[in-house]
Design an enzyme around this catalytic site. Structure first.
Site, PDB file in Angstrom:
ATOM      1  N   ALA A  16     117.303 -11.248  64.772  1.00 43.45           N
ATOM      2  CA  ALA A  16     118.197 -11.967  64.430  1.00 43.45           C
ATOM      3  C   ALA A  16     120.019 -11.760  63.815  1.00 43.45           C
ATOM      4  CB  ALA A  16     117.417 -12.610  63.060  1.00 43.45           C
ATOM      5  N   SER A  64     122.094 -10.300  65.465  1.00 45.02           N
ATOM      6  CA  SER A  64     123.766 -10.464  65.755  1.00 45.02           C
ATOM      7  C   SER A  64     123.076 -10.893  67.159  1.00 45.02           C
ATOM      8  CB  SER A  64     123.219  -8.884  66.715  1.00 45.02           C
ATOM      9  OG  SER A  64     122.307  -8.090  67.300  1.00 45.02           O
ATOM     10  N   SER A 113     114.159 -10.881  80.422  1.00 45.68           N
ATOM     11  CA  SER A 113     115.217 -10.659  81.237  1.00 45.68           C
ATOM     12  C   SER A 113     115.035 -10.725  82.682  1.00 45.68           C
ATOM     13  CB  SER A 113     115.750  -9.361  80.771  1.00 45.68           C
ATOM     14  OG  SER A 113     116.288  -8.963  81.573  1.00 45.68           O
ATOM     15  N   TYR A 118     113.212  -0.056  80.533  1.00 43.50           N
ATOM     16  CA  TYR A 118     113.875  -1.539  79.668  1.00 43.50           C
ATOM     17  C   TYR A 118     113.317  -2.520  81.173  1.00 43.50           C
ATOM     18  CZ  TYR A 118     116.883  -5.413  78.802  1.00 43.50           C
ATOM     19  OH  TYR A 118     116.767  -7.176  77.948  1.00 43.50           O
TER      20      TYR A 118
END
Lengths: 250, 78
Positions: free
Chosen positions: A14, A16, A141, A154
């Site tokens: 939280a 950024s 993502s 990732y």
């Protein structure tokens, strides 16, 4: 439909980017927000941006669950049981396969995947969860479903997050807990800026071109999360909401 | 770091076949050089020199000597 009043929402990462935007949006929709992240100063910055009173924050390392639970327990004692959770803590890593190693994969998976599942495990305990039901949202993502060179850690972590979310959704349905993922493409955050610096300019230009609606803003992703947290999404679980400015169809 | 050690790390990270790398070798002249090489060099510098360099910084690098200057001469011994 997007109202979050009477709800307490825990948000990791939280301090950024997308996590911060989620906190701002959740508070604007009436939620009591519980902020957590590594950096207290930046969490306080987020706190100062929130509408309304009575929000909470605690610093945490999401890879240390024993310490995390102690913090959570004392926070919930004050805030009341949790009705929503957004896992926005995440590590980005741009490295070709040949430069990867087991510890590097483990560090990415610890934060991006295992922390989400472990916090879901804690929050689904009777003593922490809102008896009216809850909604968990994991920030995945588009790379969970589309590859990119140099992104093996990732991409695989986000696929794992999406996969696990479906299993957890089934397990927790009887407790009236919904579990969904949001799949953003490239969003203008510090993390994205850092990633762009590790890519040749030609690749950066190409990535931007692959977003027909341009790069996203953290708020664009936050509003999708708010919908999934709200009662308006009461019949939605185990899904992947793509929020990508057209990246997937381009 | 000794220069020879640095050259062998570069060979490993960039998966270079030839073993006659010198500080005067032009990186882009190597057949193995491609977009992944930039990521590999950034990873190497991060890991072994604890330093973050950008793809843009690497854009101005021609020879391995230039790369060593970018990393900082103080990090190398003969």
């Amino acid at each position: 439909m997007m109202d979050l009043s009477q709800k307490r929402i825990l948000i990791t990462g939280a301090s950024s980017g997308i996590g911060r935007a989620c906190a701002v949006a959740a508070a604007a929709m009436g939620a009591t927000v519980i902020l957590t992240g590594r950096n207290e100063e930046r969490l306080r910055e987020t706190l100062s941006l929130l509408q309304g009173e009575g929000h909470f924050l605690f610093t945490s390392d999401v890879t240390d669950m024993a310490a995390f639970e102690a913090q959570l327990e004392s926070c919930v004692a004050q805030s009341g049981p949790v009705s929503g959770f957004i896992h926005s803590a995440g590590i980005e890593m741009t490295r070709p396969l040949q430069t990867m190693s087991a510890p590097l994969y483990q560090s990415v998976f610890a934060t991006n995947v295992i922390a989400a599942f472990e916090i879901a495990r804690l929050l689904s305990k009777k003593k922490y969860v809102d008896p009216l039901g809850a909604s968990f949202v994991f920030i995945s993502s588009v790379m969970a479903v589309r590859g990119q060179a140099g992104k093996v850690a990732y991409c695989s972590s986000k696929s794992a997050l999406s996969g696990g979310a479906k299993a957890i959704a089934l397990e927790l349905a009887s407790k009236k807990i919904r579990v969904n993922c949001v799949l953003p493409a490239m969003v203008e955050t510090e993390m994205a800026k850092k990633m762009f610096e590790s890519l040749p300019e030609s690749s950066v230009a190409e990535i931007i071109k692959q977003h027909p609606l341009g790069l996203g803003k953290p708020e664009d992703v936050a509003l999708a999360c708010i919908f999934l947290l709200s009662n308006g999404a009461r019949w939605i679980t185990g899904t992947e909401l793509v929020v990508d400015g057209g990246y997937q169809i381009a | 770091m000794e220069t020879s050690k640095f050259l062998s790390l570069l060979t490993e990270y960039m998966e270079i076949e030839s073993s006659n790398l010198t500080v005067d070798t032009e990186l882009k002249s190597l057949p193995e050089f491609g977009s992944l090489s930039i990521m590999s060099i950034i990873a190497l510098v991060d890991e072994h020199f604890d330093k973050t360099i950008s793809a843009k910084d690497l854009g101005n690098v021609v020879t391995i000597n230039d790369l060593m200057s970018l990393i900082g001469r103080e990090n190398f011994s003969a």
